[in-house]
Motif scaffolding. Structure first.
Motif: not given
Length: 351
Positions: A247-248, A237-239, A136-144
């Protein structure tokens, strides 16, 4: 006759021209920068979807404080998760009274179910066959490490996707990003499903803090579920106005499918509600609800940000006027420099 001995005319002219060009470039660049900023801000105000969504939002989100000492007025309703300890149940009788307020169309429970552990991978299946464990890691804005939520929606909300009411299960771009970076040819795959452990709330129990304040502690049960997904049904997600999950990773599931999944013979325990209002009546409804009981707190993005939006628009209008005046002054100064230089050249030609 002595001037040529002290001043090299060619060097003097070249230096003067260089200075003039530098001044022209600086003034012209500043003018273009001011005008561009003005145009960009104007376009932002008129085309940003978040601003338009905020201004057009007519729904209220309702919670009830456990006691008056809890301060919610300076907080956004979205800051309060299903696990929040500061909010109380709202009884059916109370909901019926609120439902009878003129302008209230419907009252919908807000249901969100969270993945048990954000550090643990979840399983991706195709045609009920295991494909891969997904971190469950995403890099849309920052990776965590990201949480994953099941967010329940209702047909009464009329959530639009490409102009049509949303139907079936959707995922957001955060969750799609998690899978796309770890699975080859994801966009061409179908009959997919996700298996994961989630935290189902069974009930809440009251307790007292050290400061002698009431709180509600959730009684949680872990449950293994499998959710079918379609990688072609993706929402940005931003909509989504619900800022808790922007952010999830998120799976948007209709209420009837969730009830079949929950299948416990009782309503899922909820303490947050979404009130669908008639357009233009949300402020009156908010005031009437909060006048009924000082423990009620109704929030609306449009109402809570109305003064800020007005200030921002007024501030932008002031900036536009100031930018226009400064740009005109700079352009006038530029033309005056050019005109003065031309006049000097004319006199020298005559001489």
């Amino acid at each position: 006759m002595k001037i040529p001995q002290f001043i090299n005319y060619v060097k003097y002219k070249s230096l003067k021209l260089k200075l003039l060009f530098i001044i022209c470039i600086c003034i012209g660049g500043a003018s273009i920068g001011f005008i561009s900023q003005n145009i960009a801000t104007f376009i932002l105000l008129n085309t940003t979807t978040q601003m338009s969504e905020v201004l057009e939002d007519t729904n209220l989100f309702l919670v009830k404080k456990l006691e008056p000492r809890y301060i919610l007025e300076n907080s956004n309703i979205f800051d309060y998760h299903p696990f929040s300890e500061e909010i109380d149940y709202i009884s059916k009788d109370e909901l019926t009274k609120i439902q009878n307020i003129p302008g209230v169309k419907n009252i919908l429970p807000c249901i969100d179910v969270r993945k048990a552990d954000q550090m643990v991978p979840f399983s991706l299946y195709q045609n009920n066959q295991f494909v891969k464990l997904i971190e469950p890691i995403a890099t849309t804005s920052q990776t965590y490490q990201r949480y994953i939520y099941l967010s329940v929606y209702y047909p009464e909300e009329h959530i639009l996707n490409n102009g049509d009411n949303m139907e079936g299960i959707y995922i957001n771009n955060i969750l799609y990003n998690m899978m796309e970076t770890q699975v080859d040819s994801l966009s061409s795959m179908d009959q997919l499903s996700i298996g994961l452990n989630v935290l189902m709330i069974e009930d809440y129990e009251r307790s007292m803090t050290e400061e002698k304040m009431l709180q509600m502690n959730p009684i949680i049960n872990k449950k293994q579920i499998t959710v079918p997904i379609d990688v072609h049904k993706i929402l940005d997600a931003t909509n989504v106005l619900d800022t808790r999950h922007q952010e999830e990773g998120c799976i948007y599931i209709p209420i009837d499918m969730f009830e079949a999944m929950y299948n416990d013979g009782k309503e899922y325990p909820t303490r947050q509600y979404q009130i669908i209002c008639e357009a233009g009546k949300e402020e009156d409804i908010k005031m009437e609800i909060e006048n009924m009981d000082n423990l009620y707190y109704a929030s609306n993005l449009a109402l809570s940000n109305h003064e800020y939006v007005q200030f921002f628009q007024k501030h932008n209008q002031t900036n536009q006027s100031l930018t226009l005046v400064i740009s005109l002054i700079l352009c006038l100064a530029l033309f005056m420099l050019i005109y003065a230089y031309c006049q000097i050249r004319k006199k020298r030609f005559l001489y």
